[in-house]
Scaffold this active site. Structure first.
Site, PDB file in Angstrom:
ATOM      1  CB  THR A 153       0.155  -4.508   8.338  1.00  0.00           C
ATOM      2  OG1 THR A 153       0.215  -4.292   6.932  1.00  0.00           O
ATOM      3  CG2 THR A 153       0.141  -6.018   8.569  1.00  0.00           C
ATOM      4  CG  ASP A 154      -2.677  -2.335   4.230  1.00  0.00           C
ATOM      5  OD1 ASP A 154      -1.567  -2.858   4.433  1.00  0.00           O
ATOM      6  OD2 ASP A 154      -2.845  -1.450   3.359  1.00  0.00           O
ATOM      7  CD  GLU A 155       2.072  -6.078   3.534  1.00  0.00           C
ATOM      8  OE1 GLU A 155       2.407  -7.221   3.179  1.00  0.00           O
ATOM      9  OE2 GLU A 155       2.882  -5.136   3.642  1.00  0.00           O
ATOM     10  CB  SER A 196       4.014 -13.441  11.303  1.00  0.00           C
ATOM     11  OG  SER A 196       4.401 -12.183  10.764  1.00  0.00           O
ATOM     12  CE  LYS A 197       1.879  -6.724  12.634  1.00  0.00           C
ATOM     13  NZ  LYS A 197       2.396  -6.190  13.935  1.00  0.00           N
ATOM     14  CG  ASP A 242       6.050  -9.059  -9.052  1.00  0.00           C
ATOM     15  OD1 ASP A 242       6.433  -8.439  -8.045  1.00  0.00           O
ATOM     16  OD2 ASP A 242       4.881  -9.052  -9.463  1.00  0.00           O
ATOM     17  NE  ARG A 243       6.724  -8.342  -2.171  1.00  0.00           N
ATOM     18  CZ  ARG A 243       6.752  -7.182  -1.524  1.00  0.00           C
ATOM     19  NH1 ARG A 243       7.895  -6.562  -1.326  1.00  0.00           N
ATOM     20  NH2 ARG A 243       5.639  -6.637  -1.081  1.00  0.00           N
ATOM     21  CG  LEU A 254       8.763   1.746  -3.242  1.00  0.00           C
ATOM     22  CD1 LEU A 254       9.531   0.958  -4.287  1.00  0.00           C
ATOM     23  CD2 LEU A 254       7.258   1.710  -3.538  1.00  0.00           C
ATOM     24  CE1 TYR A 307       4.856  -7.469   8.867  1.00  0.00           C
ATOM     25  CE2 TYR A 307       3.866  -6.926   6.745  1.00  0.00           C
ATOM     26  CZ  TYR A 307       4.118  -6.606   8.065  1.00  0.00           C
ATOM     27  OH  TYR A 307       3.625  -5.434   8.584  1.00  0.00           O
TER      28      TYR A 307
END
Length: 379
Positions: A156-158, A184-185, A330-331, A221, A181
């Protein structure tokens, strides 16, 4: 059971994988696919119903952390490639329960890699003779190594963290994950990299931007926007709604994975992005515009779905779904902006996205209207 080359796919009862499997089966008749999936809440075999009768497809329910099961699969089906989709991927869930993400995304990736290494290779940089074939020397020297078993890790780009108002993530952007998350990636990416550098294992990594399209889990989303709008419930938008993501239609992502698996250079990372930056508020506005056209409210009309228990709420006296938008707290650790530079993939492998956001989101909304039985009702 299988005579053709067999690839192990992990987690393909989920969103991206369940779009990839039918695409891949149709395009490559010389491949057989084994799908290993634990069928957690995000995995659904209904997503792969069209593949069940295909003799080149085999489903096995199981955990990617189960070394004994993986060893059996590699031996039983003579696995000669892995495309690793399986992951816990919902950021909110990772904040509530990070341990599950470390177990699946880190330990699971390590376990598959380690089993693949031991089944494919005799020692570092030495593949078993069984896999070398007649072009062994060419395979070892080639940057692509098409004849050697390959491990393709979907990421992922995250992992890159967050961007300011300008700039794009490239393959050289330093990792700076901000959620359990993404951490971990990032960890799993590093393990894949280590197996390439230390053992000479034939690996590639792809880091994608936000995917959208058919079969996505309801928690994400875009399905959340559609589901709540149709139910007449508030459409929740985090913070001020100005968080930006680069949106990639899922089938375009599948085609990018295909190209990298077959033609990407060993040990390399390729970013896959749609070049479709949108704020969350722009996303919800566009979806509401489509719904206003496809399923108009006409003031106080009540929308009900006969086949979906959670979509039976009457819509209040409003004229546009946009009136349902509700901003919520917001989270924690919410990254402000992601955007992918896909130049490397475009230049080296000639990949291009077939869908822009305007075309892809219409197809996506229509798919969910069919799922919720609204499109049939209208027609």
């Amino acid at each position: 059971m299988f005579n053709n080359k067999t690839i192990l796919l992990t987690g393909t009862a989920g969103f991206i994988g369940s779009n990839f499997v039918p695409y891949f089966l149709e395009k490559y008749p010389h491949y057989n696919l084994v799908n290993l999936d634990l069928l957690t809440y995000a995995g659904n075999l209904e997503n792969l119903k069209e593949c069940e009768a295909n003799p080149r497809y085999k489903f096995i329910k199981g955990d990617i952390c189960n070394r004994e099961l993986l060893e059996f699969i590699f031996d039983e089906y003579d696995i000669q490639g892995v495309i690793h989709f399986a992951a816990e991927s919902h950021v909110d869930n990772s904040i509530k329960n990070p341990g599950v993400f470390v177990q699946t995304n880190v330990n699971g990736t390590f376990t598959i890699l380690d089993v693949a290494y031991k089944k494919w290779m005799d020692s570092p940089f030495k593949y078993k003779e069984h896999f070398l074939g007649t072009d062994a020397l060419a395979s070892v020297k080639s940057e692509v190594k098409t004849s050697l078993p390959r491990f393709h890790h979907i990421s992922t780009d995250e992992v890159y963290g967050t961007l300011g108002e300008s700039g794009l993530f490239t393959e050289l952007t330093p990792y700076a994950p901000n959620s359990p998350y993404s951490a971990s990636k990032a960890s799993s990416d590093m393990i894949v990299r280590a197996y390439n550098e230390t053992y000479g294992m034939n690996t590639v990594i792809t880091n994608c931007s936000n995917n959208y399209g058919p079969k996505q889990h309801d928690e994400k989303l875009i399905p959340t926007i559609i589901r709540n709008a149709l139910a007449g419930n508030p459409i929740p938008i985090y913070g001020d709604g100005k968080n930006i993501r680069d949106w990639l239609y899922v089938l375009d992502h599948c085609k990018g994975i295909d190209l990298v698996y077959h033609n990407g250079k060993t040990g390399e990372t390729y970013n896959i992005g749609g070049r479709n930056e949108r704020t969350n508020l722009q996303i919800v506005d566009r979806i509401c515009e489509i719904l206003d056209k496809e399923v108009p409210l006409n003031g106080s009309e009540a929308l009900t779905s006969p086949n979906k228990a959670d979509v039976k709420t009457s819509v209040p006296n409003i004229k546009s779904y946009k009136e349902l938008i509700a901003f919520v707290q917001d989270r924690a650790g919410h990254d402000r902006r992601y955007a992918i530079d896909a130049t490397k993939l475009e230049d080296e492998l000639l990949w291009r996205a077939d869908e822009n956001f305007d075309s892809g989101i219409v197809k996506t909304v229509e798919w969910y209207l069919k799922k919720y039985k609204f499109l049939e009702k209208k027609l």
